[in-house]
Design an enzyme around this catalytic site. Structure first.
Site, PDB file in Angstrom:
ATOM      1  N   SER A 412       0.832  -1.206   0.000  1.00 27.98           N
ATOM      2  CA  SER A 412       0.000   0.000   0.000  1.00 27.98           C
ATOM      3  C   SER A 412       0.857   1.242   0.000  1.00 27.98           C
ATOM      4  O   SER A 412       2.070   1.187   0.175  1.00 27.98           O
ATOM      5  CB  SER A 412      -0.909   0.029   1.234  1.00 27.98           C
ATOM      6  N   GLY A 413       0.193   2.393  -0.214  1.00 27.68           N
ATOM      7  CA  GLY A 413       0.831   3.698  -0.064  1.00 27.68           C
ATOM      8  C   GLY A 413       0.214   4.412   1.127  1.00 27.68           C
ATOM      9  O   GLY A 413      -1.003   4.486   1.244  1.00 27.68           O
ATOM     10  N   THR A 414       1.045   4.937   1.991  1.00 28.02           N
ATOM     11  CA  THR A 414       0.574   5.436   3.286  1.00 28.02           C
ATOM     12  C   THR A 414       1.455   6.601   3.744  1.00 28.02           C
ATOM     13  O   THR A 414       2.611   6.690   3.344  1.00 28.02           O
ATOM     14  CB  THR A 414       0.651   4.317   4.351  1.00 28.02           C
ATOM     15  N   VAL A 415       0.913   7.468   4.593  1.00 28.98           N
ATOM     16  CA  VAL A 415       1.746   8.464   5.268  1.00 28.98           C
ATOM     17  C   VAL A 415       1.584   8.314   6.772  1.00 28.98           C
ATOM     18  O   VAL A 415       0.508   7.980   7.273  1.00 28.98           O
ATOM     19  CB  VAL A 415       1.412   9.911   4.846  1.00 28.98           C
TER      20      VAL A 415
END
Length: 634
Positions: A412-415
């Site tokens: 996934s892409g996450t901050v």
């Protein structure tokens, strides 16, 4: 000993001779990308660099930089502009929650592939006033129409799995609701203040960094599936060029609406109408009621004690218990297997073997039991018990790798961001669209993509994570926190899908067992094990160090790059311990600072008056080299 023998005149003479011998024409010349400026033929100049990296002059030479040490507050996250936005809120009298939401809003603009208004949110908040942790689960639920029959009718079943992108991957976005709940309960500012940095930046534009440009390029294909996404996020069908200025006036408009009308604009007002209209246009199932009836949930964080430190995670529907189980198993390897991680050390293949084997066992349980606790019972009491950890540890062969029992993996892409303020409050905060640009579906007129968290449901009717109406899917997002004897020690987290829990456990071992500071823990090489393929990825230096030995032990080893390892951010709090300052005196001082009017503190800062009282101790903030990360403080 003469000067020449120390490398003086003799070296200069050699250098002079060497320079004189060089051709003055016909060789060399300026680079086609001076100052690293990209060209049409060389869009990523950094990929051409062949130099080796220098080392630091003190402490661990491989550490990329010192920790940021501050007393009034700190912010650590994956993008410097976002960190600075949060810092300005702290400097103007806002608290940790105010700064966290401001930072998050900017991250949703400058890292649109990873997070934004269309995503979900989880947070763990330490309240200095209450002296306790509070957990917020603001992950959205599925539309009421979603059940097995709905997906079977659309051609999806247990074999195909859920749709990965598009309208049938979109669950209700929880981020805005989470911002609202945090500010409502613990904040001192409203959307009108904390969203202003993001609004200004969306209107004026920001520069595209190397990391963001690389991620953006990977998301181009999914963006091309939606005309509104193409219009907002692509330039001539491509990602915006490296170092170019990107503006998002539609997102600025959405944020302005939230400033004026609050969270209701997103769930019952004009933004909600736009979301439902877009989904209806694409023949999706989400209704106005699905948005209007959604609310975040305050939950109790779960924990285990690891060598005297209480490590906290969010409970299911997140993967947090896998990090705790992994640590619990490793803690028993001393008495059960006679192996001590600190004694083995990170240059030992046995050290990494133990971590990977414990990870596999913990993730077997994660993939077996995790689901929305409103729909399924997750046996946390048993899974996190010492007795179970001992039994699990006995399954580890100290000399041979064992394949995973339950195969599954999630990327996934996450901050992630951590914030601490001068009153001693700390926030561990994470939010995400899931995969790059989420579903790929952008809300017209408002400039944000909707998440694809719904893709993580199962279509296996016997799975605890099987899709159902108004259910929350399996979630990778896990903010984490460490306490000791009732005192806050560290807010931390690591992005990267299924990498998060294994990385967090590794980082705790770096800090507690190996004695690293948080920046060293961020910079140290990590592993990433894929539970589905059983491939063990190692960063290059770690691969060169132990890859061959681990392969001989039966691991399927591959050399990897930093992107597989996510990104670690942390803020450690070291309380002031002085001979003339008892713990009781420190507590009283902290309570006095907390009761001080924050409005008065803000006024003093704004007018250049006396500086407000700092926290009783220091914050030490760290940020991962694998991202654009920045830790800032004052």
């Amino acid at each position: 000993m003469g000067w020449a023998s120390l490398g003086g005149t003799a070296d200069l003479a050699v250098a002079s001779t060497s320079r004189a011998a060089r051709p003055t024409t016909g060789a060399g010349g300026p680079s086609p990308t001076p100052f690293g400026r990209p060209t049409d033929s060389i869009p990523n100049p950094g990929a051409r660099i062949t130099a080796v990296r220098g080392d630091r002059a003190s402490n661990w030479p491989k550490q990329t930089r010192s920790e940021v040490v501050a007393r009034h507050g700190a912010v650590a996250t994956s993008q410097p502009i976002a960190a600075q936005a949060g810092l300005r809120i702290l400097q103007k009298g806002g608290n940790a929650v105010d700064a966290a939401v401001a930072t998050a809003a900017v991250l949703g603009l400058v890292e649109p592939e990873s997070a934004g208004l269309g995503g979900d949110l989880f947070a763990i908040y330490y309240s200095a006033k209450d002296r306790k942790l509070f957990g917020l689960n603001s992950s959205g639920w599925s539309p009421k129409a979603w059940d097995l029959d709905y997906f079977h009718a659309r051609g999806f079943d247990e074999k195909t799995g859920m749709p990965e992108h598009g309208v049938d991957s979109i669950s209700v976005p929880g981020a805005v609701e989470g911002w609202h709940r945090l500010l409502e309960r613990f904040g001192t500012r409203g959307f009108d203040v904390v969203l202003e940095p993001a609004v200004t930046l969306a209107e004026e534009g920001f520069g595209i960094t190397e990391q963001i440009h690389s991620d953006w390029e990977e998301g181009v294909d999914v963006l091309k599936t939606d005309a509104d996404s193409v219009r907002v996020f692509l330039r001539d069908g491509k990602a915006p060029p490296l170092y170019s200025i990107f503006r998002n006036p539609d997102l600025a408009h959405a944020l302005r609406v939230l400033q004026r009308k609050g969270r209701d604009a997103f769930y019952t007002g004009e933004i909600a109408d736009a979301v439902v209209a877009k989904i209806k246009k694409l023949n999706g199932a989400m209704t106005s009621a699905d948005l209007a009836e959604f609310h975040a949930e305050w939950v109790e964080p779960i924990s285990i004690n690891y060598h005297g430190y209480d490590v906290y995670e969010m409970p299911p529907n997140t993967q947090g218990f896998a990090a705790l189980e992994m640590l619990n198993i490793l803690q028993q390897c001393g008495p059960v297997l006679g192996l001590n991680l600190a004694n083995l050390g990170p240059r030992s293949p046995e050290f990494w073997h133990l971590l990977v084997e414990a990870k596999k066992l913990a993730y077997d349980d994660l993939n077996t039991y995790n689901g929305d606790p409103r729909f399924t019972s997750v046996p946390l009491g048993r899974l996190l018990s010492t007795e179970y950890a001992i039994a699990q540890c006995k399954k580890i062969n100290p000399r041979r790798a064992t394949p995973p029992r339950v195969r599954a993996s999630i990327d996934s892409g996450t901050v992630y961001l951590a914030v601490a303020d001068r009153w001693g409050n700390m926030v561990s905060f994470i939010y995400s669209l899931f995969e790059l640009f989420g579903s790929g579906v952008t809300v017209p007129g408002y400039g944000f993509p909707l998440q694809n968290r719904g893709s993580q449901f199962s279509l296996n009717p016997s799975s605890p994570n099987v899709v159902a109406p108004r259910k929350r899917p399996f979630h990778t997002l896990i903010p984490a926190f460490v306490m000791q004897n009732g005192h806050p020690v560290m807010a931390f987290g690591n992005v990267g899908g299924s990498e998060q829990a294994q990385a967090q456990a590794t980082e705790i071992i770096n800090l507690v067992d190996l004695g690293m500071n948080p920046q060293a823990a961020a910079d140290a090489a990590r592993f990433s094990h894929d539970q589905k393929t059983d491939v063990l990825q190692l960063e290059p230096e770690l691969f060169n160090l132990v890859g061959r030995q681990l392969s001989a032990m039966g691991h399927h080893v591959a050399k990897s790059v930093g992107s597989a390892m996510g990104g670690f951010q942390a803020i450690v709090f070291d309380r002031e311990i002085a001979g003339d300052r008892s713990e009781q005196a420190q507590t009283q001082s902290q309570e006095q600072a907390q009761s001080q009017s924050q409005a008065q503190a803000a006024e003093r800062v704004a007018t250049g008056g006396a500086s407000p009282s700092p926290v009783d101790g220091v914050y030490r903030a760290a940020s991962d080299l694998r991202k654009d990360g920045s830790a800032v403080g004052w």
